[in-house]
Design a protein around this motif. Structure first.
Motif, PDB file in Angstrom:
ATOM      1  N   GLY A 351       0.782  -1.230   0.000  1.00  0.00           N
ATOM      2  CA  GLY A 351       0.000   0.000   0.000  1.00  0.00           C
ATOM      3  C   GLY A 351       0.811   1.275   0.000  1.00  0.00           C
ATOM      4  N   ASP A 352       2.118   1.187  -0.176  1.00  0.00           N
ATOM      5  CA  ASP A 352       2.929   2.407  -0.139  1.00  0.00           C
ATOM      6  C   ASP A 352       3.849   2.517  -1.352  1.00  0.00           C
ATOM      7  OD1 ASP A 352       4.775   0.450   0.347  1.00  0.00           O
ATOM      8  OD2 ASP A 352       5.651   1.378   2.137  1.00  0.00           O
ATOM      9  N   GLY A 353       3.614   1.698  -2.360  1.00  0.00           N
ATOM     10  CA  GLY A 353       4.416   1.790  -3.569  1.00  0.00           C
ATOM     11  C   GLY A 353       5.616   0.872  -3.608  1.00  0.00           C
ATOM     12  N   SER A 354       5.923   0.186  -2.511  1.00  0.00           N
ATOM     13  CA  SER A 354       7.052  -0.735  -2.524  1.00  0.00           C
ATOM     14  C   SER A 354       6.641  -2.048  -3.185  1.00  0.00           C
ATOM     15  CB  SER A 354       7.555  -0.986  -1.103  1.00  0.00           C
ATOM     16  OG  SER A 354       6.499  -1.396  -0.262  1.00  0.00           O
ATOM     17  N   LEU A 355       7.621  -2.874  -3.474  1.00  0.00           N
ATOM     18  CA  LEU A 355       7.373  -4.075  -4.271  1.00  0.00           C
ATOM     19  C   LEU A 355       8.217  -5.221  -3.739  1.00  0.00           C
ATOM     20  CD1 LEU A 355       7.157  -4.274  -8.115  1.00  0.00           C
ATOM     21  CD2 LEU A 355       8.844  -5.698  -6.952  1.00  0.00           C
ATOM     22  N   ILE A 356       7.636  -6.412  -3.789  1.00  0.00           N
ATOM     23  CA  ILE A 356       8.376  -7.594  -3.347  1.00  0.00           C
ATOM     24  C   ILE A 356       8.222  -8.698  -4.383  1.00  0.00           C
ATOM     25  CG2 ILE A 356       6.496  -8.688  -2.041  1.00  0.00           C
ATOM     26  CD1 ILE A 356       8.585  -9.318   0.146  1.00  0.00           C
ATOM     27  N   LYS A 357       9.299  -9.420  -4.631  1.00  0.00           N
ATOM     28  CA  LYS A 357       9.273 -10.558  -5.536  1.00  0.00           C
ATOM     29  C   LYS A 357       9.714 -11.785  -4.755  1.00  0.00           C
ATOM     30  CE  LYS A 357      12.214  -9.523  -8.635  1.00  0.00           C
ATOM     31  NZ  LYS A 357      12.912  -8.534  -7.802  1.00  0.00           N
ATOM     32  N   ILE A 358       8.961 -12.856  -4.894  1.00  0.00           N
ATOM     33  CA  ILE A 358       9.239 -14.066  -4.131  1.00  0.00           C
ATOM     34  C   ILE A 358       9.273 -15.268  -5.070  1.00  0.00           C
ATOM     35  CG2 ILE A 358       8.456 -15.573  -2.263  1.00  0.00           C
ATOM     36  CD1 ILE A 358       6.951 -13.177  -1.103  1.00  0.00           C
ATOM     37  N   THR A 359      10.300 -16.094  -4.920  1.00  0.00           N
ATOM     38  CA  THR A 359      10.328 -17.351  -5.653  1.00  0.00           C
ATOM     39  C   THR A 359       9.263 -18.257  -5.066  1.00  0.00           C
ATOM     40  OG1 THR A 359      12.689 -17.167  -6.154  1.00  0.00           O
ATOM     41  CG2 THR A 359      11.729 -19.360  -6.254  1.00  0.00           C
ATOM     42  N   MET A 360       8.253 -18.592  -5.885  1.00  0.00           N
ATOM     43  CA  MET A 360       7.117 -19.349  -5.360  1.00  0.00           C
ATOM     44  C   MET A 360       6.988 -20.739  -5.972  1.00  0.00           C
ATOM     45  SD  MET A 360       5.353 -18.959  -8.294  1.00  0.00           S
ATOM     46  CE  MET A 360       3.728 -19.557  -7.853  1.00  0.00           C
ATOM     47  N   ALA A 361       7.841 -21.070  -6.922  1.00  0.00           N
ATOM     48  CA  ALA A 361       7.768 -22.400  -7.529  1.00  0.00           C
ATOM     49  C   ALA A 361       9.032 -22.653  -8.327  1.00  0.00           C
ATOM     50  CB  ALA A 361       6.541 -22.499  -8.441  1.00  0.00           C
ATOM     51  N   LYS A 362       9.185 -23.883  -8.741  1.00  0.00           N
ATOM     52  CA  LYS A 362      10.231 -24.198  -9.698  1.00  0.00           C
ATOM     53  C   LYS A 362       9.556 -24.726 -10.961  1.00  0.00           C
ATOM     54  CE  LYS A 362      11.280 -28.836  -7.827  1.00  0.00           C
ATOM     55  NZ  LYS A 362      12.347 -29.663  -7.198  1.00  0.00           N
ATOM     56  N   TRP A 363      10.220 -24.544 -12.087  1.00  0.00           N
ATOM     57  CA  TRP A 363       9.665 -25.063 -13.326  1.00  0.00           C
ATOM     58  C   TRP A 363      10.527 -26.195 -13.849  1.00  0.00           C
ATOM     59  CZ3 TRP A 363      12.371 -25.177 -17.860  1.00  0.00           C
ATOM     60  CH2 TRP A 363      13.437 -24.286 -18.015  1.00  0.00           C
ATOM     61  N   LEU A 364       9.883 -27.107 -14.570  1.00  0.00           N
ATOM     62  CA  LEU A 364      10.552 -28.258 -15.138  1.00  0.00           C
ATOM     63  C   LEU A 364      10.215 -28.363 -16.625  1.00  0.00           C
ATOM     64  CD1 LEU A 364       9.108 -29.177 -12.173  1.00  0.00           C
ATOM     65  CD2 LEU A 364      10.812 -30.965 -12.451  1.00  0.00           C
ATOM     66  N   THR A 365      11.083 -28.987 -17.370  1.00  0.00           N
ATOM     67  CA  THR A 365      10.842 -29.183 -18.795  1.00  0.00           C
ATOM     68  C   THR A 365       9.677 -30.159 -18.979  1.00  0.00           C
ATOM     69  OG1 THR A 365      12.344 -31.064 -19.021  1.00  0.00           O
ATOM     70  CG2 THR A 365      13.309 -28.862 -19.224  1.00  0.00           C
ATOM     71  N   PRO A 366       9.142 -30.291 -20.193  1.00  0.00           N
ATOM     72  CA  PRO A 366       8.048 -31.243 -20.424  1.00  0.00           C
ATOM     73  C   PRO A 366       8.350 -32.648 -19.923  1.00  0.00           C
ATOM     74  CG  PRO A 366       8.276 -29.814 -22.325  1.00  0.00           C
ATOM     75  CD  PRO A 366       9.419 -29.486 -21.414  1.00  0.00           C
ATOM     76  N   ASN A 367       9.613 -33.073 -20.019  1.00  0.00           N
ATOM     77  CA  ASN A 367       9.992 -34.411 -19.563  1.00  0.00           C
ATOM     78  C   ASN A 367      10.266 -34.478 -18.072  1.00  0.00           C
ATOM     79  OD1 ASN A 367       9.761 -35.246 -22.196  1.00  0.00           O
ATOM     80  ND2 ASN A 367      11.964 -35.268 -22.608  1.00  0.00           N
ATOM     81  N   GLY A 368      10.080 -33.358 -17.364  1.00  0.00           N
ATOM     82  CA  GLY A 368      10.232 -33.352 -15.912  1.00  0.00           C
ATOM     83  C   GLY A 368      11.622 -33.056 -15.397  1.00  0.00           C
ATOM     84  N   GLU A 369      12.490 -32.499 -16.230  1.00  0.00           N
ATOM     85  CA  GLU A 369      13.858 -32.195 -15.786  1.00  0.00           C
ATOM     86  C   GLU A 369      13.926 -30.797 -15.187  1.00  0.00           C
ATOM     87  OE1 GLU A 369      18.467 -31.886 -17.449  1.00  0.00           O
ATOM     88  OE2 GLU A 369      16.833 -32.380 -18.828  1.00  0.00           O
ATOM     89  N   TRP A 370      14.565 -30.689 -14.021  1.00  0.00           N
ATOM     90  CA  TRP A 370      14.795 -29.388 -13.384  1.00  0.00           C
ATOM     91  C   TRP A 370      16.189 -28.933 -13.773  1.00  0.00           C
ATOM     92  CZ3 TRP A 370      16.161 -27.745  -7.779  1.00  0.00           C
ATOM     93  CH2 TRP A 370      15.811 -26.388  -7.587  1.00  0.00           C
ATOM     94  N   ILE A 371      16.274 -27.864 -14.545  1.00  0.00           N
ATOM     95  CA  ILE A 371      17.555 -27.456 -15.132  1.00  0.00           C
ATOM     96  C   ILE A 371      18.293 -26.431 -14.270  1.00  0.00           C
ATOM     97  CG2 ILE A 371      16.770 -27.969 -17.446  1.00  0.00           C
ATOM     98  CD1 ILE A 371      16.981 -24.355 -16.391  1.00  0.00           C
ATOM     99  N   HIS A 372      17.801 -26.167 -13.061  1.00  0.00           N
ATOM    100  CA  HIS A 372      18.368 -25.110 -12.219  1.00  0.00           C
ATOM    101  C   HIS A 372      19.854 -25.362 -11.935  1.00  0.00           C
ATOM    102  CE1 HIS A 372      17.737 -21.587  -9.814  1.00  0.00           C
ATOM    103  NE2 HIS A 372      18.228 -22.154  -8.735  1.00  0.00           N
ATOM    104  N   LYS A 373      20.657 -24.358 -12.188  1.00  0.00           N
ATOM    105  CA  LYS A 373      22.108 -24.376 -11.998  1.00  0.00           C
ATOM    106  C   LYS A 373      22.819 -25.404 -12.889  1.00  0.00           C
ATOM    107  CE  LYS A 373      22.020 -22.543  -7.285  1.00  0.00           C
ATOM    108  NZ  LYS A 373      22.468 -22.707  -5.892  1.00  0.00           N
ATOM    109  N   LYS A 374      22.090 -25.988 -13.829  1.00  0.00           N
ATOM    110  CA  LYS A 374      22.693 -26.930 -14.775  1.00  0.00           C
ATOM    111  C   LYS A 374      22.576 -26.443 -16.212  1.00  0.00           C
ATOM    112  CE  LYS A 374      20.095 -30.389 -13.673  1.00  0.00           C
ATOM    113  NZ  LYS A 374      19.502 -31.747 -13.685  1.00  0.00           N
ATOM    114  N   GLY A 375      21.434 -25.850 -16.524  1.00  0.00           N
ATOM    115  CA  GLY A 375      21.189 -25.409 -17.880  1.00  0.00           C
ATOM    116  C   GLY A 375      20.730 -26.547 -18.773  1.00  0.00           C
ATOM    117  N   ILE A 376      20.470 -26.224 -20.025  1.00  0.00           N
ATOM    118  CA  ILE A 376      20.061 -27.215 -21.018  1.00  0.00           C
ATOM    119  C   ILE A 376      21.191 -27.341 -22.044  1.00  0.00           C
ATOM    120  CG2 ILE A 376      18.366 -27.822 -22.777  1.00  0.00           C
ATOM    121  CD1 ILE A 376      16.352 -26.085 -21.328  1.00  0.00           C
TER     122      ILE A 376
END
Length: 494
Positions: A351-376
């Motif tokens: 209510g005062d113009g400030s903003l917050i961003k929160i990591t709320m999930a992880k995403w995976l490729t269609p085959n279910g691979e989590w590429i975090h810190k590994k890349g494709i």
């Protein structure tokens, strides 16, 4: 919604933001905006209402700490600053470079620039282990033209160390008006000494999609980030290429730092067959939601190649993963950045113009691979020539015969890339290197000294920038075209 997305765009392009983002604009926290949060007691009592057990105890501890500071600190304190600092401390405690808080003042900087053009150096950064690390320079930006690369660690700005600063504080030092210059010291993996870049700030283009067609009907669409209307622009350009008889498509997401999740879903849906998975999003409870394509039932008949490099992050990786695993596209280039989380942005709840961003999930490729810190990994690995990533030459001192340094090594790499023959590329200034420098100086109407002074170094770098900008010298793009032509030939022979 518009303001949220525009803020994210501004963060990506002007280095105001805290990290590369994949934003998900679904659902909102059930916090009432209420009145001003200037009062710590009011803030904490409001947040703690309805809480129980350890939550109440924790909030009471925070309230007690704030009260003690206000009552006992030897100088008057700004309550708003204390509250902002407490929230920033919470975000820091997450040890997540993609979750962050922006105070009212920082958020106002975003909003003040939404309606007009804005300037910066054009690179996306994150805070990793306390270090400011480049995720990706934006294509065509001053940062890219100066030689900034993905994974570079920013050490100082105009002689002021970035050590110990929050990302927003570091970014504030880098920002500045169009036309002004900033000196940035960088540590790059594989080099023993830090490198210094002098970069002139400029307006960063809002256009994110560029398309063209080769004479033999291979379409190329470059996507520099996923923001605002990027999906519609992509659709328009794709439709135009198809109407011109396109036989194959190359999508270039190199040095694309990411953007809005819904945008990349829409884009992938144009190429992924109906009903196939584009991406999976997994929440903290381990529950997965599959985002399915609503496109045509058969997808596209023509072959598709996606160009990636280590600056392809977040939404770029979602697109690459979706097209590879659900549409049969080939990836060519380098392993991607490796950012597999999704952030939610909240700019109304305080209510005062400030903003917050929160990591709320992880995403995976269609085959279910989590590429975090590994890349494709690409299907076909192709590195650019060495001169594409050569470090700039320090122009404070001249380089001459019999010297040995990383600057000499950079100069030798440049000379080789420009077609001269320095005899070696190990950093020793040999007689062959002297001869190569003299020939370059003659060809560019410089004083024929055989030494590399400031003017010669600047001419070397300018000539190299021009060569890199020529698509003829883009090894990754040329390999993509080659692969498409092979696919087209195979299809035609069947």
């Amino acid at each position: 919604m518009f303001k949220k997305q525009t803020v994210i765009l501004l963060m990506l392009v002007t280095l105001l933001g805290s990290s590369v983002l994949t934003l998900l604009f679904t659902g909102q926290l059930n916090f009432a905006a209420g009145e001003s949060r200037a009062s710590t007691a009011g803030l904490l009592s409001e947040l703690s209402s309805g809480q129980s057990g350890s939550s109440k105890a924790d909030l009471s501890k925070l309230e007690t700490a704030l009260k003690l500071v206000k009552q006992n600190y030897y100088q008057d304190v700004d309550t708003t600053k204390l509250v902002d600092g407490a929230i920033q401390g919470m975000m820091n405690a997450l040890d997540d470079p993609f979750s962050s808080y922006m105070s009212k003042e920082t958020a106002q900087e975003f909003n003040s620039q939404i309606q007009g053009s804005f300037s910066g150096i054009g690179a996306e950064v994150s805070l990793e282990n306390g270090k400011v690390v480049v995720v990706s320079p934006i294509k065509g930006s001053p940062a890219e033209q100066a030689g900034i690369r993905a994974k570079d660690v920013l050490l100082s700005v105009n002689g002021e160390s970035l050590e110990g600063l929050s990302l927003n504080e570091a970014v504030a030092k880098i920002r500045g008006p169009k036309g002004s210059s900033v000196e940035i010291k960088v540590q790059r993996s594989g080099t023993s000494e830090p490198m210094t870049f002098t970069i002139k700030r400029d307006d960063i283009a809002l256009e994110t999609v560029y398309a063209k067609m080769t004479d033999d009907k291979i379409g190329l669409i470059e996507v520099t980030e996923f923001s605002l209307n990027t999906d519609q622009r992509f659709k328009d350009e794709l439709t135009k290429l198809e109407s011109q008889g396109m036989k194959g498509l190359v999508i270039d997401v190199r040095n694309n730092p990411g953007g809005v999740l819904s945008v990349v879903e829409n884009m992938a849906g144009l190429l992924v067959p109906k009903g196939k998975t584009i991406v999976q999003v997994e929440n903290k409870a381990g529950q997965r939601e599959k985002m399915l394509s609503t496109g045509s039932s058969t997808g596209k008949a023509y072959p598709v190649v996606v160009l990636t490099n280590k600056g392809s992050a977040s939404a770029s990786e979602i697109l690459a993963g979706a097209l590879k695993e659900s549409a049969g596209a080939k990836l060519i280039g380098e392993t991607t950045y490796g950012k597999g989380t999704v952030q939610q942005s909240y700019d109304k709840e305080f209510g005062d113009g400030s903003l917050i961003k929160i990591t709320m999930a992880k995403w995976l490729t269609p085959n279910g691979e989590w590429i975090h810190k590994k890349g494709i990994k690409p299907d076909i690995a192709v590195d650019q020539p060495a001169y594409f990533s050569v470090a700039p030459i320090n122009k404070d001192t001249s380089l001459s015969y019999d010297s040995n340094s990383d600057d000499v090594k950079s100069a030798q790499t440049m000379l080789l890339g420009l077609g001269y023959k320095p005899g070696r590329d190990d950093g020793y200034f040999s007689k062959e290197t002297v001869a190569a420098v003299k020939q370059f100086q003659v060809d560019h109407k410089l004083t024929e000294s055989g030494s590399i002074d400031k003017q010669t170094a600047e001419q070397l770098e300018a000539a190299l920038v021009q060569k890199i900008a020529d698509p003829v010298n883009d090894a990754q793009l040329n390999r993509a075209y080659e692969e498409i032509r092979k696919e087209i030939g195979t299809s035609a022979s069947k």
